[in-house]
Design a protein around this motif. Sequence first.
Motif, short mmCIF file in Angstrom:
data_model
loop_
_atom_site.label_atom_id
_atom_site.label_comp_id
_atom_site.label_asym_id
_atom_site.label_seq_id
_atom_site.Cartn_x
_atom_site.Cartn_y
_atom_site.Cartn_z
N TYR A 123 0.87 -1.30 0.10
CA TYR A 123 0.05 -0.01 0.10
C TYR A 123 0.80 1.09 0.02
O TYR A 123 1.73 1.35 0.86
N ASP A 176 -9.05 4.85 9.72
CA ASP A 176 -10.06 4.55 8.78
C ASP A 176 -9.39 4.08 7.39
O ASP A 176 -8.30 4.44 7.12
N SER A 177 -10.23 3.24 6.64
CA SER A 177 -9.73 2.80 5.37
C SER A 177 -8.46 2.04 5.38
O SER A 177 -7.62 2.41 4.56
#
Length: 230
Positions: A104, A188-189
């Motif tokens: 990521y 989050d996410s």
Amino acid sequence: MKSIFTAIVLSLITSFCMAEAVSVGRAEIKLPGDNWQNFPIAEEVTPFGGDRAGQIKSERKVFVKKSSSHAVEAIALISGSPGGLGTAGKLQYSPQCSSDKYWYRNGNQGFNRPFAECWGVLKGRPITQGNLGIAFPELSPLLSQENLQMPDGANALFSAYRNENGTFLTVLMLIAPGFSLPNAPAVDSVPEGVEPKVMHYGRLLSAAVRASVTSWSGQFAVPGFGFSDQ
């Protein structure tokens, strides 16, 4: 007699401070906790272009943190330039910082940007001792020489920032499984295969790297972390 004693004390304090101050390129490194060792490795040369062409030399050091039982808890490979080009010319970058099935990544992308930033965390494939040398060949000679064994399942993160005058800092971190972050907020996410605490630490690391390059002091404070058995 008192003045001689004072001079000796001041000398010892100065020597201690000098011994504790560690730098990589322009960045003054501030490490969290105790039991860190640092090892210099070969310098790196980065070519650049734009309104003029040339090369930027960077210093590189590996920092190793061990527990009280001498187990390796973290390894940081830090590269940094000594302070830019020293000219009126400005560099432009064409950064590509997109995620893939393994990493990521988050940062800026596109052409002719005045800075380049990218940070990332490894997704769902924790580093093992067997593939550590393949994934990060710069560390292999040092790991063998110092007989350092990174625990299986280590978390891998990186962050890099380059500004328009060529000053940059790049950090690769490996942190043993089971590390903790005090007072870490909910994240989050979170990408599939990434723990929330690893994601949060990646963001902290990115902010610290950016602050080092963009500040006058150049100070790089490695974000703190701990382990549950401490």
